[in-house]
Enzyme design. Structure first.
Site, PDB file in Angstrom:
ATOM      1  N   TYR A 163      15.140  -7.546   9.580  1.00  0.00           N
ATOM      2  CA  TYR A 163      14.190  -7.157  10.635  1.00  0.00           C
ATOM      3  C   TYR A 163      13.486  -8.415  11.154  1.00  0.00           C
ATOM      4  O   TYR A 163      13.396  -9.419  10.442  1.00  0.00           O
ATOM      5  CB  TYR A 163      13.122  -6.215  10.076  1.00  0.00           C
ATOM      6  CG  TYR A 163      13.650  -4.897   9.580  1.00  0.00           C
ATOM      7  CD1 TYR A 163      13.753  -3.806  10.437  1.00  0.00           C
ATOM      8  CD2 TYR A 163      14.019  -4.731   8.243  1.00  0.00           C
ATOM      9  CE1 TYR A 163      14.215  -2.574   9.980  1.00  0.00           C
ATOM     10  CE2 TYR A 163      14.491  -3.503   7.777  1.00  0.00           C
ATOM     11  CZ  TYR A 163      14.581  -2.425   8.660  1.00  0.00           C
ATOM     12  OH  TYR A 163      15.036  -1.216   8.212  1.00  0.00           O
TER      13      TYR A 163
ATOM     14  N   CYS B 280      -5.981 -18.201  15.209  1.00  0.00           N
ATOM     15  CA  CYS B 280      -6.743 -18.027  16.452  1.00  0.00           C
ATOM     16  C   CYS B 280      -8.089 -18.759  16.382  1.00  0.00           C
ATOM     17  O   CYS B 280      -8.707 -19.026  17.405  1.00  0.00           O
ATOM     18  CB  CYS B 280      -6.972 -16.549  16.726  1.00  0.00           C
ATOM     19  SG  CYS B 280      -5.429 -15.620  16.712  1.00  0.00           S
TER      20      CYS B 280
ATOM     21  N   ARG C 265       0.832  -1.216   0.000  1.00  0.00           N
ATOM     22  CA  ARG C 265       0.000   0.000   0.000  1.00  0.00           C
ATOM     23  C   ARG C 265       0.858   1.253   0.000  1.00  0.00           C
ATOM     24  O   ARG C 265       0.469   2.282  -0.523  1.00  0.00           O
ATOM     25  CB  ARG C 265      -0.929   0.012   1.225  1.00  0.00           C
ATOM     26  CG  ARG C 265      -2.091  -0.947   1.096  1.00  0.00           C
ATOM     27  CD  ARG C 265      -3.116  -0.662   2.213  1.00  0.00           C
ATOM     28  NE  ARG C 265      -3.789  -1.901   2.549  1.00  0.00           N
ATOM     29  CZ  ARG C 265      -3.568  -2.598   3.650  1.00  0.00           C
ATOM     30  NH1 ARG C 265      -2.706  -2.182   4.547  1.00  0.00           N
ATOM     31  NH2 ARG C 265      -4.219  -3.712   3.862  1.00  0.00           N
TER      32      ARG C 265
ATOM     33  N   GLY D 223       6.798 -10.180  15.467  1.00  0.00           N
ATOM     34  CA  GLY D 223       5.866 -11.254  15.853  1.00  0.00           C
ATOM     35  C   GLY D 223       6.333 -12.094  17.026  1.00  0.00           C
ATOM     36  O   GLY D 223       7.127 -11.659  17.863  1.00  0.00           O
TER      37      GLY D 223
END
Ligand SMILES: Cc1cc2nc3c(=O)[nH]c(=O)nc-3n(C[C@H](O)[C@H](O)[C@H](O)COP(=O)(O)OP(=O)(O)OC[C@H]3O[C@@H](n4cnc5c(N)ncnc54)[C@H](O)[C@@H]3O)c2cc1C
Length: 821
Positions: free
Chosen positions: A284, A42, A21, A287
């Site tokens: 990088y 989840c 984006r 999480g």
């Protein structure tokens, strides 16, 4: 720029979408070893329990959909096996063909997540029924195994979020399930008394809960589990949910710096570090695999939850595209469904604060989720922990049926914006009766904290009160008689709040003596504390969360849930016993304890013996209370069921209705012991024991000379006036020193009678008194006569109560027998 992201689920997929984006021209590649990307991990447990019925619903994005929409190069079934930092290249293995190739990068993002712990336990490798849950394939495998093998018994090892979610979903498939947890409680973010509510809910829904006992060994191919205690649990399927460890193999092999527990260490902009401490500008990590900063004290810890991964994915993409980003701090806000309850928390709990030696104050509150007059309100138990000096909020926990996570979200927002407890009362939150109250539970926490900060009272906690009372502390329970009789803290003196002003004279301790006051949740106790404060009492405490928190804390976890402890979910095994005549229905939804019990009591008065009532409640603690109440009052609990959050009890009226001792106690007895003579005391003890043996509640009210029977045999140092001292010298010290009413002959007669009692194997008077107390006879010392005769509390024996005439009269109101001796 060529950006490669390793891991295509929560953090990785979010980073990829945001990167695109912000920049149309970068080459963005996602490498994912699994066959799915961006799936709803989840939601996995709910597929097992058939709550989510189609597997496809778990797939948030398909490879094609995501590639097309965001112009990404998504490579599934591809595992990155190594990173060459100097050449800025990675090796990728196609997992289906084992073909290996290299890919260069300008920027590499690791979002490899965490994996379930699989400890090196004896017997694990031989087992054929042991599973962990991490991805879609694991979920499908568990569900298939249960269905194909018609599994009857399951064991879940570990009582964390995943363990509990899986256990609930397996139960929903009709499998008898046991959770085994090494710690004294499930769900570590909670403090014990909050976790106890979860324990009760698990038991209530038929889950056996083994705490304080760890997995030791598997044998019989995993069908038998040996625990540290040596007990053996049989299981057709075992789910290991022992927690997660960071997926750090790649980071390790690339010599990136890892923390104590193996998480990748990153800077505020998510740059990794080399083992030599140098920053790695082009790699990088985000999480579950990274260490994050705790806003409490900026220390490092790990929070393997989805919010952090998603947030980090987004802000890392911002950073890569040159936007300034804020330092990321993680509170660890979390929420979990446990059958009919929702449990949520944020920030630090007491355990963490104690470990970090940070001083704090905690408050418990139990409030309705919305206006209690609006149908179906339910209770939320809340706890907030804050710094007494600054009011800074350290953490909060909540559990209940509805509106739980909303309250924790509000508190988490205040915490994130560095607010304090003083901000809570000033929060203007939405209100209409179906949603909240004009004073939202969060506002109430603020008001309570303000009262404590303004020194209106102090708090005492559920885990301190037993000791304080055992050491002679005065605990006043201001609930109604019915509430008190249905369960109270041992040693508590009952002065219902509505009688409090008239009976305050029964409190004979000095104004400086600590007084602990309690009610069901703390509200009525607060009123009593204000009365005491206005009378000049200085050291007064409210039992935080009242009897509700205390009772939760004392809950006895069940390892083997039997059918009458277990609420049937949606159905009712005992329906055959339910009367075919029309049953009176009592709908007490929205009422909090003791409301449902009072309503049950009233309803049962109006039916004949053998008839039944159906009570529909929303307060889960009613289910426990109604069982106790039935057994102590001679009724039968025919069934208890839960249906969509409603708790339904069917109660059959019994023959021998005792119905609340203080409300209908025609069969009880009161004995006023006025005399100071040994023979009369012996007679009263014999009568008291006899009456108690016949099931009567016996109260002995010791007044004037009778008080001597309660004196300790040894002198106790207390401050007295000269007259009081003289009285003390002249009066016998205890029952054993009392004279006979006739033929005492300077004590010879008393000695003779004691000798005769001994030869005839009759207990001596001291033993008689002890035995009477053991069978439930209550000894009350008349405070008014104590005052007149200069007798102090410290001089009297333990295990007695102190009261004035009003108590005597109230005890006497409904008794069948009163003796004045
Ligand atoms: C059953 C379950 C229920 C959960 N429920 C909740 C919940 O209700 N709320 C909540 O907040 N959190 C929940 N979580 C945790 C949440 O899913 C994680 O915190 C989140 O997914 C972490 O995101 P991540 O990007 O770090 O890792 P993941 O989302 O786990 O993604 C990591 C991906 O990296 C891939 N990978 C690893 N190594 C390599 C490699 N060498 N090459 C290629 N690919 C690799 C893995 O296959 C994996 O797909 C749950 C987790 C599970 C397993």
């Amino acid at each position: 720029m060529k950006i490669i992201i390793i891991g295509g689920v929560a953090g990785g997929a979010t980073a990829a979408a945001r990167l695109r984006r912000l920049n149309e021209t970068d080459e963005i590649i996602i490498i994912e070893k699994d066959k799915y990307i961006s799936y709803a991990n989840c939601g996995l447990p709910y597929y097992i329990g058939d709550v989510i019925k189609e597997k496809e619903r778990l797939l948030v994005q398909t490879v094609e959909g995501m590639s097309q929409r965001f112009n990404l190069d998504v490579r599934i079934n591809s595992e990155v096996t190594s990173i060459n930092r100097s050449e800025k290249k990675i090796s990728i293995m196609k997992t289906l063909t084992k073909e290996v190739y290299e890919e260069s990068y300008d920027i590499l993002i690791l979002s490899c997540g965490a994996k379930p712990i699989r400890p090196n336990i004896k017997g694990l490798s031989d087992a054929d029924n042991i599973f962990t849950l991490k991805n879609v394939d694991d979920t499908v495998a568990i569900k298939d195994f249960i269905i194909k093998n018609k599994i009857k018994r399951a064991s879940v090892i570990g009582g964390g979020f995943i363990g509990i979610e899986v256990a609930e979903n397996i139960v929903n498939l009709g499998v008898q399930t046991t959770i085994i947890e090494k710690m004294p409680q499930v769900l570590r973010p909670l403090d014990f008394e909050t976790a106890q509510i979860v324990h009760r809910e698990l038991n209530t829904h038929g889950i056996n809960l083994i705490l304080n006992d760890g997995l030791n060994e598997f044998f019989d191919k995993g069908h038998k589990i040996k625990l540290d205690s040596s007990s053996i649990i049989e299981a057709d399927i075992v789910i290991m949910a022992l927690g997660v460890v960071p997926e750090n193999a790649l980071a390790k092999s690339a010599n990136l710096m890892l923390g104590k527990r193996g998480h990748v260490i990153v800077s505020d902009t998510f740059n990794t570090f080399g083992n030599d401490g140098s920053i790695v500008n082009d790699i990088y990590a985000i999480g579950d695999m990274i260490e994050v900063k705790n806003p409490l004290d900026d220390s490092s810890y790990s929070v393997p939850l989805a919010w952090g991964a998603n947030r980090q994915g987004r802000i890392l993409a911002d950073h890569i595209n040159g936007h300034a980003i804020k330092k990321s701090r993680i509170l660890g806000s979390n929420v979990l469904k446990v059958f009919d309850l929702t449990v949520a928390s944020t920030g630090a709990n007491e355990v963490t604060l104690k470990e970090k030696k940070i001083d704090y104050t905690a408050i418990h509150a139990h409030r309705a989720n919305h206006a209690s007059y609006y149908p179906n309100s339910t209770n939320i138990s809340l706890k907030i922990i804050y710094d007494k000096q600054s009011g800074k909020i350290f953490g909060a926990q909540a559990i209940g049926r509805e509106g739980v996570e909303k309250r924790i979200d509000v508190i988490a927002t205040v915490m994130r914006l560095n607010g304090t407890i003083y901000d809570l009362s000033d929060l203007e939150l939405c209100y209409a009766p179906p949603y909240s109250s004009a004073k939202d539970p969060v506002n109430i926490l603020g008001y309570m904290a303000e009262n404590i900060q303004e020194d209106a009272y102090k708090v005492v906690y559920h885990d301190q009160i037993d000791d304080l009372v055992a050491k002679g502390g005065l605990l006043i329970d201001v609930r109604t008689n019915l509430e008190y009789e249905n369960g109270h803290i041992s040693g508590a003196k009952n002065i219902p709040i509505d009688e409090f002003r008239n009976r305050v004279s029964e409190i004979t301790v000095s104004k400086e003596t600590p007084i602990y006051v309690m009610c069901q949740v703390g509200v009525r106790a607060y009123l009593a504390l204000r009365i005491l404060s206005s009378l000049g009492y200085k050291d007064i405490y409210n039992l935080s969360g009242g009897y509700t928190t205390y009772k939760n804390y004392k809950y006895q976890t069940r390892q083997n849930v039997t059918s009458d402890e277990h609420i049937n979910n949606g159905g009712d095994d005992n329906m055959t016993q339910v009367s075919s005549n029309s049953i009176i229905e009592v709908d007490v939804q929205g009422l909090q304890c003791p409301g449902p019990l009072m309503a049950t009591y009233k309803a049962i008065q109006n039916i004949s013996v053998g008839s039944q009532i159906k009570v529909i409640a929303s307060d889960p603690s009613f289910m426990e209370d109604v069982g106790n109440w039935c057994s102590t009052n001679g009724h039968t609990l025919i069934s208890k069921t839960s249906d969509n959050g409603k708790y339904i009890a069917i109660v059959q009226k019994g023959n021998e209705v005792k119905c609340g001792v203080t409300l209908n106690s025609q069969e009880n007895a009161t004995i006023v012991v006025f005399s100071g003579d040994l023979d009369k005391l012996i007679a009263s003890m014999i009568i008291a024991q006899g009456a108690a043996a016949q099931g009567k509640k016996v109260t002995m009210f010791f007044t004037f000379w009778g008080l001597n029977a309660l004196r300790k045999p040894k002198k106790v140092k207390v401050s007295k006036t000269i007259i009081e001292k003289m009285f003390g010298w002249m009066m016998p010290r205890g029952a054993d020193k009392m004279p006979l009413s006739n033929m005492n002959m300077a004590g010879i007669g008393a000695k003779m009678i004691k000798g005769i009692m001994k030869t005839k194997n009759v207990d001596d008077i001291t033993t008689m008194m002890q035995k009477a107390q053991e069978v439930g006879v209550k000894f009350i010392a008349c405070t008014m006569s104590m005052d007149l005769m200069g007798i102090k509390k410290e001089e009297l024996i333990d295990g007695i109560e102190y009261a004035g005439v009003a108590t005597y009269i109230s005890k006497n109101e409904n008794v069948g027998t009163t003796l004045f001796i």
